[in-house]
Design a protein around this motif. Structure first.
Motif, mmCIF file in Angstrom:
data_model
loop_
_atom_site.group_PDB
_atom_site.id
_atom_site.type_symbol
_atom_site.label_atom_id
_atom_site.label_comp_id
_atom_site.label_asym_id
_atom_site.label_seq_id
_atom_site.Cartn_x
_atom_site.Cartn_y
_atom_site.Cartn_z
ATOM 1 N N TRP A 151 0.839 -1.197 0.000
ATOM 2 C CA TRP A 151 0.000 0.000 0.000
ATOM 3 C C TRP A 151 0.874 1.247 0.000
ATOM 4 O O TRP A 151 1.923 1.289 0.635
ATOM 5 C CB TRP A 151 -0.863 0.042 1.263
ATOM 6 C CG TRP A 151 -1.900 -1.019 1.345
ATOM 7 C CD1 TRP A 151 -1.711 -2.337 1.636
ATOM 8 C CD2 TRP A 151 -3.306 -0.842 1.154
ATOM 9 N NE1 TRP A 151 -2.917 -2.997 1.631
ATOM 10 C CE2 TRP A 151 -3.913 -2.103 1.340
ATOM 11 C CE3 TRP A 151 -4.121 0.248 0.849
ATOM 12 C CZ2 TRP A 151 -5.285 -2.299 1.224
ATOM 13 C CZ3 TRP A 151 -5.489 0.057 0.739
ATOM 14 C CH2 TRP A 151 -6.061 -1.210 0.924
ATOM 15 N N GLY A 152 0.371 2.279 -0.687
ATOM 16 C CA GLY A 152 0.996 3.588 -0.559
ATOM 17 C C GLY A 152 0.441 4.321 0.645
ATOM 18 O O GLY A 152 -0.395 3.786 1.377
ATOM 19 N N GLN A 153 0.914 5.559 0.840
ATOM 20 C CA GLN A 153 0.478 6.351 1.984
ATOM 21 C C GLN A 153 -0.839 7.080 1.736
ATOM 22 O O GLN A 153 -1.480 7.534 2.684
ATOM 23 C CB GLN A 153 1.564 7.380 2.337
ATOM 24 C CG GLN A 153 2.824 6.741 2.888
ATOM 25 C CD GLN A 153 2.559 5.972 4.157
ATOM 26 O OE1 GLN A 153 2.007 6.488 5.109
ATOM 27 N NE2 GLN A 153 2.940 4.694 4.182
ATOM 28 N N GLY A 154 -1.223 7.194 0.495
ATOM 29 C CA GLY A 154 -2.499 7.810 0.179
ATOM 30 C C GLY A 154 -2.390 9.265 -0.249
ATOM 31 O O GLY A 154 -1.458 9.970 0.120
ATOM 32 N N THR A 155 -3.368 9.691 -1.041
ATOM 33 C CA THR A 155 -3.480 11.077 -1.462
ATOM 34 C C THR A 155 -4.936 11.497 -1.353
ATOM 35 O O THR A 155 -5.839 10.744 -1.715
ATOM 36 C CB THR A 155 -2.930 11.279 -2.897
ATOM 37 O OG1 THR A 155 -2.935 12.668 -3.222
ATOM 38 C CG2 THR A 155 -3.752 10.527 -3.932
ATOM 39 N N GLN A 156 -5.150 12.707 -0.831
ATOM 40 C CA GLN A 156 -6.512 13.174 -0.571
ATOM 41 C C GLN A 156 -7.149 13.720 -1.843
ATOM 42 O O GLN A 156 -6.557 14.541 -2.552
ATOM 43 C CB GLN A 156 -6.493 14.266 0.503
ATOM 44 C CG GLN A 156 -7.846 14.889 0.784
ATOM 45 C CD GLN A 156 -8.788 13.934 1.494
ATOM 46 O OE1 GLN A 156 -8.416 13.287 2.466
ATOM 47 N NE2 GLN A 156 -10.036 13.850 1.018
ATOM 48 N N VAL A 157 -8.372 13.277 -2.093
ATOM 49 C CA VAL A 157 -9.197 13.828 -3.169
ATOM 50 C C VAL A 157 -10.466 14.383 -2.530
ATOM 51 O O VAL A 157 -11.164 13.664 -1.807
ATOM 52 C CB VAL A 157 -9.556 12.746 -4.211
ATOM 53 C CG1 VAL A 157 -10.592 13.280 -5.191
ATOM 54 C CG2 VAL A 157 -8.309 12.290 -4.946
#
Length: 122
Positions: free
Chosen positions: A112-118
């Motif tokens: 998994w990546g760390q994530g990005t907010q949309v």
């Protein structure tokens, strides 16, 4: 060390578009299926899309089918999620994922990546 680094998130109005990118390192990218999950506030993480190792086959959650597309570039070790006709309910943190199993990539992927907010405003 396996790394999946997302980029491209941000704030957009409903009906707009965003393109998320994920850069992979630390593993043999071309032998892994890749995809995207998302997690909205107060909700569990959910599968969004996946694409097979060579990019020949993709699969989408019903909620995004016809609006989102997924692509990958094995030479550049990247996977992209093009999101069109965005809705407020698409607001979430989006995670890039990778797994060797085509079954597991859409359920419990290994990486998994760390994530990005949309954020989609109405």
């Amino acid at each position: 060390q396996v790394q999946l680094v997302e980029s491209g998130g941000g704030l957009v109005q409903a009906g707009g578009s965003l393109r998320l990118s994920c850069a992979a390192s630390g593993f043999t990218f071309s032998t892994y299926h890749t995809g995207w999950f998302r997690q909205a506030p107060g909700k569990e993480r959910e599968f969004v899309a996946r694409i097979t190792q060579e990019g020949y086959s993709s699969y989408f959650a019903d909620s995004v089918k016809g609006r989102f597309t997924i692509s990958r570039d094995n030479a550049r070790r990247t996977v992209n999620l093009q999101m069109n006709r965005l809705l407020p309910e698409d607001t979430a943190v989006y995670y890039c994922v990778a797994d060797r199993s085509v079954r597991q990539i859409s359920t419990t992927p290994d990486y998994w990546g760390q994530g990005t907010q949309v954020t989609v405003s109405s």
